[in-house]
Design a protein around this motif. Structure first.
Motif, mmCIF file in Angstrom:
data_model
loop_
_atom_site.group_PDB
_atom_site.id
_atom_site.type_symbol
_atom_site.label_atom_id
_atom_site.label_comp_id
_atom_site.label_asym_id
_atom_site.label_seq_id
_atom_site.Cartn_x
_atom_site.Cartn_y
_atom_site.Cartn_z
ATOM 1 N N VAL A 1 0.846 -1.201 0.000
ATOM 2 C CA VAL A 1 0.000 0.000 0.000
ATOM 3 C C VAL A 1 0.881 1.250 0.000
ATOM 4 O O VAL A 1 0.615 2.207 -0.736
ATOM 5 N N GLU A 2 1.932 1.242 0.799
ATOM 6 C CA GLU A 2 2.866 2.377 0.829
ATOM 7 C C GLU A 2 3.520 2.569 -0.536
ATOM 8 O O GLU A 2 3.693 3.705 -1.001
ATOM 9 N N ALA A 3 3.878 1.466 -1.195
ATOM 10 C CA ALA A 3 4.485 1.552 -2.529
ATOM 11 C C ALA A 3 3.498 2.160 -3.524
ATOM 12 O O ALA A 3 3.880 2.944 -4.400
ATOM 13 N N TYR A 4 2.208 1.804 -3.387
ATOM 14 C CA TYR A 4 1.174 2.378 -4.246
ATOM 15 C C TYR A 4 1.088 3.891 -4.033
ATOM 16 O O TYR A 4 1.069 4.663 -4.995
ATOM 17 N N LEU A 5 1.053 4.309 -2.767
ATOM 18 C CA LEU A 5 0.996 5.738 -2.467
ATOM 19 C C LEU A 5 2.223 6.455 -3.014
ATOM 20 O O LEU A 5 2.104 7.529 -3.619
ATOM 21 N N ASP A 6 3.412 5.890 -2.813
ATOM 22 C CA ASP A 6 4.643 6.489 -3.331
ATOM 23 C C ASP A 6 4.587 6.630 -4.844
ATOM 24 O O ASP A 6 4.999 7.644 -5.407
ATOM 25 N N ARG A 7 4.054 5.583 -5.513
ATOM 26 C CA ARG A 7 3.969 5.615 -6.973
ATOM 27 C C ARG A 7 3.022 6.710 -7.438
ATOM 28 O O ARG A 7 3.330 7.460 -8.370
ATOM 29 N N LYS A 8 1.873 6.850 -6.788
ATOM 30 C CA LYS A 8 0.909 7.880 -7.181
ATOM 31 C C LYS A 8 1.471 9.280 -6.925
ATOM 32 O O LYS A 8 1.276 10.189 -7.738
ATOM 33 N N LEU A 9 2.161 9.462 -5.803
ATOM 34 C CA LEU A 9 2.763 10.772 -5.524
ATOM 35 C C LEU A 9 3.872 11.095 -6.518
ATOM 36 O O LEU A 9 4.014 12.245 -6.951
ATOM 37 N N ALA A 10 4.656 10.087 -6.909
ATOM 38 C CA ALA A 10 5.706 10.305 -7.919
ATOM 39 C C ALA A 10 5.082 10.666 -9.266
ATOM 40 O O ALA A 10 5.586 11.549 -9.979
ATOM 41 N N GLU A 11 3.972 9.998 -9.628
ATOM 42 C CA GLU A 11 3.269 10.344 -10.868
ATOM 43 C C GLU A 11 2.768 11.785 -10.808
ATOM 44 O O GLU A 11 2.873 12.521 -11.796
ATOM 45 N N ASN A 12 2.231 12.187 -9.653
ATOM 46 C CA ASN A 12 1.762 13.567 -9.495
ATOM 47 C C ASN A 12 2.903 14.561 -9.677
ATOM 48 O O ASN A 12 2.739 15.588 -10.332
ATOM 49 N N ARG A 13 4.073 14.275 -9.082
ATOM 50 C CA ARG A 13 5.228 15.187 -9.226
ATOM 51 C C ARG A 13 5.650 15.292 -10.692
ATOM 52 O O ARG A 13 5.990 16.378 -11.174
ATOM 53 N N ARG A 14 5.605 14.177 -11.399
ATOM 54 C CA ARG A 14 5.983 14.167 -12.809
ATOM 55 C C ARG A 14 4.994 14.994 -13.647
ATOM 56 O O ARG A 14 5.381 15.760 -14.524
#
Length: 187
Positions: free
Chosen positions: A130-143
């Motif tokens: 779940v943490e990896a999912y959140l990290d991935r979504k936040l990284a997509e947002n930054r991009r």
């Protein structure tokens, strides 16, 4: 006189390196399924598995062996998050969820949740996933934000500019995942 059982030891290693041991016998009158012997994290070894297989074979020959009792829930294969999500979606269709709500749920599942969680067996899902999912979504947002900041927005498959996901939207994804897992745990 029945044929002497010859058991084949089967080893299966999961993604955490834990080895599961089982034995399968050949011959008419012997159990066709693999009999679970134990796992390495429970102290089972190859030698221990071979010893257990010999004991079971002798019990089969003597006619005293009976399969270990299993709870109903233990007989089923552990479903993946994707399988539970499909069951959840079909259940919502049967209950008459509005078409717009179904479309929203399908979008959340197909675009966001299933690419990340779909193939994970429910029993192996952890908070790290779940943490990896959140990290991935936040990284997509930054991009996406970086592309918008330089005037070169990222484009989706339909030719539209991507927009960053709001925190409430990401929370709604996790709420849907939680709902799917909670219903799956009750079954």
């Amino acid at each position: 006189m029945p044929r002497r059982p010859t058991g084949q030891i089967r080893e299966r290693t999961d993604r955490h390196g834990v080895v599961g041991y089982g034995v399968r016998f050949r011959g008419r009158g012997y159990p066709a399924e693999t009999i679970r012997l134990g796992r390495s994290d429970e102290g089972m070894t190859r030698a221990g598995a071979e010893h257990e297989a010999r004991l079971i074979a002798s019990q089969i020959l003597a006619g005293t062996w009976s399969p270990p009792l299993k709870a109903d829930y233990a007989q089923r294969e552990v479903p993946t998050v994707g399988q539970l999500a499909d069951e959840h979606y079909q259940r919502k269709i049967r209950k008459g969820l509005r078409p717009n709500s179904l479309a929203d749920m399908k979008r959340k599942l197909e675009i966001h949740l299933l690419p990340h969680f779909g193939d994970i067996p429910v029993s192996e899902l952890t908070s790290r996933d779940v943490e990896a999912y959140l990290d991935r979504k936040l990284a997509e947002n930054r991009r996406i934000d970086a592309g918008l900041a330089i005037g070169e927005p990222l484009i989706d498959s339909r030719g539209r500019a991507l927009q960053p996901l709001r925190p409430q939207t990401i929370n709604s994804h996790l709420h849907l995942l939680s709902e799917i897992l909670a219903h799956g745990a009750r079954e």
